[in-house]
Motif scaffolding. Sequence first.
Motif, PDB file in Angstrom:
ATOM      1  N   LEU A  79       0.877  -1.160   0.000  1.00 43.55           N
ATOM      2  CA  LEU A  79       0.000   0.000   0.000  1.00 43.55           C
ATOM      3  C   LEU A  79       0.917   1.213   0.000  1.00 43.55           C
ATOM      4  CD1 LEU A  79      -2.768   1.347   0.220  1.00 43.55           C
ATOM      5  CD2 LEU A  79      -2.596   1.079   2.710  1.00 43.55           C
ATOM      6  N   ILE A  80       0.868   2.000  -1.074  1.00 42.82           N
ATOM      7  CA  ILE A  80       1.745   3.156  -1.223  1.00 42.82           C
ATOM      8  C   ILE A  80       0.902   4.413  -1.042  1.00 42.82           C
ATOM      9  CG2 ILE A  80       3.342   4.375  -2.733  1.00 42.82           C
ATOM     10  CD1 ILE A  80       3.766   1.595  -4.145  1.00 42.82           C
ATOM     11  N   VAL A  81       1.166   5.115   0.045  1.00 43.49           N
ATOM     12  CA  VAL A  81       0.452   6.342   0.372  1.00 43.49           C
ATOM     13  C   VAL A  81       1.415   7.499   0.156  1.00 43.49           C
ATOM     14  CG1 VAL A  81      -0.766   7.593   2.196  1.00 43.49           C
ATOM     15  CG2 VAL A  81      -0.888   5.091   2.111  1.00 43.49           C
ATOM     16  N   SER A  82       0.947   8.524  -0.540  1.00 45.39           N
ATOM     17  CA  SER A  82       1.807   9.683  -0.763  1.00 45.39           C
ATOM     18  C   SER A  82       1.012  10.969  -0.610  1.00 45.39           C
ATOM     19  CB  SER A  82       2.447   9.611  -2.150  1.00 45.39           C
ATOM     20  OG  SER A  82       1.460   9.663  -3.159  1.00 45.39           O
ATOM     21  N   TYR A  83       1.734  12.032  -0.348  1.00 44.67           N
ATOM     22  CA  TYR A  83       1.130  13.363  -0.273  1.00 44.67           C
ATOM     23  C   TYR A  83       2.218  14.402  -0.501  1.00 44.67           C
ATOM     24  CZ  TYR A  83       2.893  13.473   4.560  1.00 44.67           C
ATOM     25  OH  TYR A  83       3.685  13.426   5.677  1.00 44.67           O
ATOM     26  N   PRO A  84       1.808  15.599  -0.976  1.00 39.90           N
ATOM     27  CA  PRO A  84       2.798  16.650  -1.211  1.00 39.90           C
ATOM     28  C   PRO A  84       3.444  17.075   0.104  1.00 39.90           C
ATOM     29  CG  PRO A  84       0.635  17.288  -2.067  1.00 39.90           C
ATOM     30  CD  PRO A  84       0.470  16.004  -1.337  1.00 39.90           C
ATOM     31  N   ARG A  85       4.728  17.295   0.047  1.00 37.82           N
ATOM     32  CA  ARG A  85       5.452  17.718   1.242  1.00 37.82           C
ATOM     33  C   ARG A  85       5.059  19.145   1.589  1.00 37.82           C
ATOM     34  NH1 ARG A  85      11.647  16.626   2.724  1.00 37.82           N
ATOM     35  NH2 ARG A  85      11.459  17.381   4.835  1.00 37.82           N
ATOM     36  N   ALA A  86       4.794  19.375   2.854  1.00 40.73           N
ATOM     37  CA  ALA A  86       4.380  20.706   3.304  1.00 40.73           C
ATOM     38  C   ALA A  86       5.590  21.500   3.768  1.00 40.73           C
ATOM     39  CB  ALA A  86       3.379  20.578   4.447  1.00 40.73           C
ATOM     40  N   TYR A  87       5.688  22.678   3.249  1.00 38.94           N
ATOM     41  CA  TYR A  87       6.729  23.600   3.692  1.00 38.94           C
ATOM     42  C   TYR A  87       6.049  24.813   4.295  1.00 38.94           C
ATOM     43  CZ  TYR A  87      10.214  20.953   1.111  1.00 38.94           C
ATOM     44  OH  TYR A  87      11.037  19.968   0.662  1.00 38.94           O
ATOM     45  N   SER A  88       6.554  25.251   5.398  1.00 41.64           N
ATOM     46  CA  SER A  88       6.001  26.460   6.011  1.00 41.64           C
ATOM     47  C   SER A  88       6.568  27.674   5.299  1.00 41.64           C
ATOM     48  CB  SER A  88       6.379  26.536   7.497  1.00 41.64           C
ATOM     49  OG  SER A  88       5.876  25.429   8.171  1.00 41.64           O
ATOM     50  N   LYS A  89       5.677  28.585   4.950  1.00 43.23           N
ATOM     51  CA  LYS A  89       6.120  29.829   4.343  1.00 43.23           C
ATOM     52  C   LYS A  89       6.676  30.697   5.449  1.00 43.23           C
ATOM     53  CE  LYS A  89       4.621  33.866   1.907  1.00 43.23           C
ATOM     54  NZ  LYS A  89       3.536  34.784   1.749  1.00 43.23           N
ATOM     55  N   VAL A  90       7.850  31.223   5.230  1.00 50.02           N
ATOM     56  CA  VAL A  90       8.487  32.079   6.218  1.00 50.02           C
ATOM     57  C   VAL A  90       8.157  33.515   5.849  1.00 50.02           C
ATOM     58  CG1 VAL A  90      10.692  32.805   7.195  1.00 50.02           C
ATOM     59  CG2 VAL A  90      10.330  30.418   6.573  1.00 50.02           C
ATOM     60  N   ASP A  91       7.526  34.204   6.762  1.00 52.63           N
ATOM     61  CA  ASP A  91       7.227  35.621   6.558  1.00 52.63           C
ATOM     62  C   ASP A  91       8.389  36.444   7.107  1.00 52.63           C
ATOM     63  OD1 ASP A  91       4.699  35.253   5.394  1.00 52.63           O
ATOM     64  OD2 ASP A  91       3.782  35.024   7.378  1.00 52.63           O
ATOM     65  N   ILE A  92       8.794  37.414   6.327  1.00 55.54           N
ATOM     66  CA  ILE A  92       9.860  38.314   6.761  1.00 55.54           C
ATOM     67  C   ILE A  92       9.235  39.380   7.644  1.00 55.54           C
ATOM     68  CG2 ILE A  92      11.671  39.910   6.013  1.00 55.54           C
ATOM     69  CD1 ILE A  92      12.147  36.980   5.200  1.00 55.54           C
ATOM     70  N   ILE A  93       9.797  39.580   8.790  1.00 58.41           N
ATOM     71  CA  ILE A  93       9.293  40.560   9.733  1.00 58.41           C
ATOM     72  C   ILE A  93      10.283  41.728   9.763  1.00 58.41           C
ATOM     73  CG2 ILE A  93       8.712  41.000  12.156  1.00 58.41           C
ATOM     74  CD1 ILE A  93       8.107  37.956  12.302  1.00 58.41           C
ATOM     75  N   PRO A  94       9.795  42.920   9.454  1.00 57.48           N
ATOM     76  CA  PRO A  94      10.713  44.078   9.457  1.00 57.48           C
ATOM     77  C   PRO A  94      11.167  44.384  10.876  1.00 57.48           C
ATOM     78  CG  PRO A  94       8.449  44.770   9.042  1.00 57.48           C
ATOM     79  CD  PRO A  94       8.449  43.296   9.090  1.00 57.48           C
ATOM     80  N   ILE A  95      12.374  44.831  10.981  1.00 58.48           N
ATOM     81  CA  ILE A  95      12.951  45.201  12.273  1.00 58.48           C
ATOM     82  C   ILE A  95      12.969  46.711  12.361  1.00 58.48           C
ATOM     83  CG2 ILE A  95      14.983  45.052  13.778  1.00 58.48           C
ATOM     84  CD1 ILE A  95      15.678  42.435  12.250  1.00 58.48           C
ATOM     85  N   ASN A  96      12.307  47.250  13.371  1.00 60.21           N
ATOM     86  CA  ASN A  96      12.248  48.702  13.557  1.00 60.21           C
ATOM     87  C   ASN A  96      13.531  49.178  14.237  1.00 60.21           C
ATOM     88  OD1 ASN A  96       9.679  48.799  12.488  1.00 60.21           O
ATOM     89  ND2 ASN A  96       8.739  48.383  14.491  1.00 60.21           N
ATOM     90  N   GLU A  97      13.856  50.453  13.952  1.00 58.23           N
ATOM     91  CA  GLU A  97      15.055  51.033  14.558  1.00 58.23           C
ATOM     92  C   GLU A  97      14.832  51.529  15.927  1.00 58.23           C
ATOM     93  OE1 GLU A  97      17.692  53.224  12.242  1.00 58.23           O
ATOM     94  OE2 GLU A  97      16.943  52.365  10.437  1.00 58.23           O
TER      95      GLU A  97
END
Length: 164
Positions: A146-164
Amino acid sequence: MDIEKLKQWMEIAQNMQGGGFWNNIFDQEFSKQFLDDQSFKSSSAASKDQVSREKQPESPVFPTIEMLEGDQEVYVIIELPGLNKEDIELGLAGDMLTVKGTNPPIYPELKRSYTERFSGDFRRQIKLPNTITPDQLSAKFWNGLLIVSYPRAYSKVDIIPINE
């Protein structure tokens, strides 16, 4: 803990898990000698354990699996020799894939003198590396696999701006 409570606990665990439970936990010669002491086993558990050791080896986990992770997909290969796809059921809850069914004996009318082949009801839960939905799964049955497959999930990384 007093010795009587320990004896009771060990007997309950053996009855729940089979005679090989403690042999898997304690794999050293001294521990085996200690656990084989008849004072630690009830007569029915001891004779049951002795018969199971003579008739068949330790029961392997059934069915055996292999998990493969590629860049784009994850594959779970489940070995189900001698079964048809109608004999099995596949389920998903979050990141837990469940396969269950019944593996009937090949010659049920004959007495088994030795076996390494599993027969009977089975249920195996497999923890997947990702939480997915059932519509992401693809399953096919091919030559006892029994071969079960699914697309690999990657988490999208959101860029967070750094305030001065």
